[in-house]
Scaffold this active site. Structure first.
Site, short mmCIF file in Angstrom:
data_model
loop_
_atom_site.label_atom_id
_atom_site.label_comp_id
_atom_site.label_asym_id
_atom_site.label_seq_id
_atom_site.Cartn_x
_atom_site.Cartn_y
_atom_site.Cartn_z
CB SER B 287 58.28 -22.76 -35.74
OG SER B 287 58.36 -21.60 -34.98
CG ASP B 329 55.06 -25.02 -37.23
OD1 ASP B 329 54.59 -26.06 -37.80
OD2 ASP B 329 55.06 -24.86 -36.02
#
Lengths: 188, 423
Positions: B287, B329
């Site tokens: 991310s 992430d």
């Protein structure tokens, strides 16, 4: 059935010889063995006679039992000695003449020796109707008269019974004695 | 399993029951038979003695006259007449002087007769000696030896009876024990088979049927209750195990498989691909703005974003593809089987495109986010899971450096050569 061979008494000599010695009297008894045999026979006769008495019942039991010897007898010597019966009843023995008229009253039993036919008939005539037990010593066919008829031999003293005379006499005889005699009658 | 090894020396229930029944039956029959026979022999002995006395007395009466007149023949005849029809082995008549007047003896000398003599001498008061009385005077005596036939017959029949009853009661005991055994073993066998099924096959659904014997029925009921508990416990344990296994291999937040699970699956897939000369692709996702979101909007929002990202990525994949959260992430996607590079690139494109729409938060706000994707191919960019992961990771960083929110294919030597060869 050679029962006779097993009988107690035994003797080698003949009955005839023994009888001869007895008739000729005691002076002739030169042989002791013969005397012994005679004695043996006499004892056997005594046993049988006493046996018969023990099985006999009189209407009134006599005490003592009066036994009369009538006529010349061969084997009664032992009887005369006076025995006491097994029941304890004394036995009174005496000799009577064949002609004695009081025989029925004086005797409960008579032992009959050698009598001729006339004397015999006369004797039975006298005791008829009286309870007298009669025993013939010898040579009686036992058809008329005597209750018991002895058959004396070396081996055995046997006897016959005249049932008619027994019934008439009034003396009761135990059936086992009658049975013994009947059985003997059958024997050869 | 000690009991199974020792079973050979342990007596079975059947033999125990059979032996018990048999011993009770034999004891009962033996005691009853022996005591009855003993009592019978004692009673019979009394009667036999009395009988012998009676015979002696009747002989006595019969031979009395013959003894008085010293008539051996008559005595013998009378003696034989009575003795031959009575239980007399030997009879003797003696006169007053003790001379043998008459004698009778039974002729048979077979084994039975000898046995009879032994029984008679053992049990009877012999010889019977009875005086012959005539007008209260003893004129002789008789001696009588009994035959003992009825005693022997009684003993033999008693023994035969005991034997017969013993056989009969043994058979009855056998039958009864078999019946009792079936009453006991049927429920036990049911119990054993249910227990066996529960132990071996873990099948806790079977139950022990009702038994006719109260104790066994109670045992069965208790066992059934135990099985109920076991079943509940077992299913609970199973679900617990499953959830634990799931927890161990999955990420609790997004529900995606975790790194360990993914690595295992990756190495398996690589092995398969190597065997079948297949291709596969590994996508490394990261991310772009997650740290910033986490820091500014809090972990709760960060978690929401992660969940949303996971859902969207999952939605873009084919049936056999796998997406996992490697941590933070970072996500990884395994594409297998792979027909061509284009497919992988197409999927990467779709994933990147799926992030264009802002993430709708529970609070009503929406946040824009993006993913950078690195692609590594097997066998072009690495022959083993670690090198593949490294290649994909490197490609992802390359993508981040070049253009965030885009995908980048790994630029390894081999792939570079391949590209060179193609062009």
């Amino acid at each position: 059935m050679h029962v006779a061979a097993r009988r107690v008494t035994s003797c080698a000599l003949s009955l005839l010889l023994a009888a001869l010695f007895l008739y000729t009297g005691p002076a002739q008894a030169d042989s002791a063995t013969t005397a012994a045999r005679a004695q043996q026979r006499a004892q056997a006769v005594t046993q049988v006679v006493l046996g018969i008495f023990s099985y006999a019942r009189w209407p009134i039991e006599p005490s003592p039992l009066r036994l009369c010897l009538v006529g010349p007898t061969e084997y009664a010597d032992d009887l005369i000695k006076g025995h006491v019966q097994e029941s304890g009843r004394p036995l009174q023995v005496r000799r009577l003449l064949a002609e004695d008229t009081q025989v029925a009253q004086a005797c409960d039993a008579i032992y009959i020796g050698k009598l001729d036919q006339g004397q015999r008939d006369q004797l039975f005539q006298r005791v008829r109707g009286h309870p007298v037990l009669s025993i013939s010593e010898a040579d009686d066919p036992c058809t008329v008269g005597s209750l018991f008829c002895l058959r004396v031999s070396d081996q055995q003293v046997a006897f016959d019974v005249n049932l008619d005379s027994v019934a008439r006499s009034g003396v009761r005889i135990h059936p086992s004695v009658l049975q013994l005699s009947r059985r003997r009658a059958v024997q050869p | 399993m000690k009991p199974t090894r020792k079973r050979s020396v342990r007596p079975t229930l059947r033999s125990v029951l059979g032996r018990g029944h048999l011993s009770v039956a034999l004891l009962a029959v033996g005691l009853a038979g022996i005591s009855l026979t003993l009592l019978g022999v004692l009673a019979l002995r009394v009667y036999a003695n009395q009988n012998l006395q009676l015979i002696a007395r009747s002989i006595n009466y019969t031979v009395e006259a013959a003894v008085v007149f010293d008539d051996s023949a008559a005595a013998n005849e009378s003696l034989a007449l009575i003795a031959s029809t009575e239980e007399v082995a030997e009879a003797k008549v003696f006169n007053d002087e003790g001379e043998l007047l008459a004698h009778w003896q039974r002729g048979d000398t077979d084994m039975l007769a000898q046995l009879e003599v032994q029984v008679a001498t053992a049990l009877l008061d012999e010889p019977v000696n009875l005086p012959i009385l005539h007008q209260q005077q003893q004129v002789g005596h008789i001696e009588l030896v009994g035959q003992g036939r009825s005693l022997l017959l009684f003993l033999l029949s008693g023994l035969a009876g005991i034997l017969f009853c013993t056989i009969l009661s043994a058979l009855a005991a056998q039958y009864l024990s078999r019946r009792l055994l079936s009453d006991i073993t049927r429920p036990l066998r049911g119990l054993a088979s249910v227990a066996h099924a529960a132990r071996r096959e873990r099948s806790f659904d079977r139950r022990v049927p009702e038994a006719p014997i109260a104790e066994l029925n109670e045992l069965g009921n208790d066992f059934n209750a135990l099985l109920d508990e076991l079943e509940v416990w077992h299913s609970h344990l199973q679900s617990e195990n499953q959830s634990l296994a799931h927890q161990a291999s999955h990420d609790s937040l997004t529900g995606l498989p975790n790194r360990a699970f993914f690595e295992g699956r990756l190495s398996r897939s690589v092995r398969n691909a190597a065997r079948q000369q297949d291709h596969l692709a590994l996508l490394f996702l990261d991310s772009d703005r997650f740290k910033q979101i986490n820091d500014t909007l809090g972990h709760a929002v960060g978690d929401e974003v992660l969940i949303s990202v996971a859902d969207r990525v999952r939605a873009q994949l084919r049936e056999h593809d796998l997406v996992a959260r490697l941590g933070g992430d970072e996500f990884a996607v395994l594409l297998t089987p792979l027909q061509s590079r284009k497919d992988a690139e197409h999927i990467a494109e779709k994933i990147v495109a799926s992030m264009k729409l802002p993430v709708q938060l529970d609070s009503g706000r929406s946040i824009a986010t993006s993913l950078s994707v690195g692609i590594a191919y097997y066998p072009d960019d690495g022959a083993d899971p670690a090198s593949l992961l490294n290649a994909a990771d490197a490609a992802m960083y390359q993508a981040k450096r070049k253009r965030r929110g885009h995908w980048q294919v790994a630029q390894t030597e081999r792939s570079a050569n391949e590209i060179k060869n193609r062009s």
